[in-house]
Design a protein around this motif. Structure first.
Motif, short mmCIF file in Angstrom:
data_model
loop_
_atom_site.label_atom_id
_atom_site.label_comp_id
_atom_site.label_asym_id
_atom_site.label_seq_id
_atom_site.Cartn_x
_atom_site.Cartn_y
_atom_site.Cartn_z
N ALA A 101 29.71 43.62 40.78
CA ALA A 101 29.64 42.15 40.81
C ALA A 101 29.29 41.57 39.44
CB ALA A 101 28.63 41.71 41.86
N HIS A 102 28.37 42.21 38.70
CA HIS A 102 27.99 41.63 37.40
C HIS A 102 29.15 41.68 36.41
CE1 HIS A 102 27.28 45.92 36.52
NE2 HIS A 102 27.47 45.58 35.25
N ALA A 103 30.03 42.69 36.51
CA ALA A 103 31.18 42.76 35.61
C ALA A 103 32.19 41.67 35.95
CB ALA A 103 31.82 44.13 35.70
N ALA A 105 31.46 38.80 37.31
CA ALA A 105 30.86 37.53 36.86
C ALA A 105 31.03 37.36 35.36
CB ALA A 105 29.37 37.50 37.24
N GLN A 106 30.88 38.42 34.57
CA GLN A 106 31.04 38.34 33.12
C GLN A 106 32.49 38.03 32.74
OE1 GLN A 106 28.44 38.44 31.13
NE2 GLN A 106 29.69 38.02 29.35
N LYS A 109 33.05 34.36 33.43
CA LYS A 109 32.40 33.54 32.40
C LYS A 109 33.25 33.51 31.13
CE LYS A 109 28.20 33.06 29.72
NZ LYS A 109 27.82 33.74 28.55
#
Length: 134
Positions: A101-103, A105-106, A109
């Motif tokens: 999930a963090h990848a 989101a990045q 962005k």
């Protein structure tokens, strides 16, 4: 000693299996225009069909091949080659792990920042290099 060597050489050549080399090939069909199919004696199968496309007459191909692994499991591969490129489908092809999930989101962005920079690029011109002098 030489006689023992010759006897050993003869014994080894007599004991060697005679199944080395490629398996016999049986052809079941060849070349019907831009199409062909064949099967070898050990179960390898290959088939392709082609159809001319567009004004240049480029041929779009599709087909596949299959074979059996030594452990008895089967392998099936199919492909399409046309104006969109060469695409292969098979359960044997590796697939990437899903992104965390963090990848994701990045990446989102960065996409938003690129879109904002593209929107602003039309408003500003490049900096001057003459500093007011001709």
């Amino acid at each position: 000693m030489f006689v023992i060597f010759i006897c050993a050489l003869v014994a080894m050549s007599a004991a060697a299996p005679d199944h080395y080399g490629p398996p016999p090939t049986r052809f079941y069909g060849i070349s019907r225009g831009a199409s062909f199919e064949f099967e070898t004696g050990n179960g390898i199968k290959r088939e392709e069909q082609g159809v001319p496309q567009g004004p240049s007459g480029a041929v779009a191909m599709q087909g596949g091949w299959s074979f059996t692994f030594p452990d008895g499991s089967s392998a099936d591969v199919s492909f399409v080659a046309d104006d969109a490129g060469y695409r292969v489908e098979s359960d044997l092809l590796p697939t990437p792990h899903p992104l965390p999930a963090h990848a994701i989101a990045q990446i989102e962005k960065a996409r938003r920042e690129d879109a904002a920079a593209a929107a602003l690029s039309g408003r500003y011109s490049a900096p001057r290099t003459s500093y007011g002098y001709p």
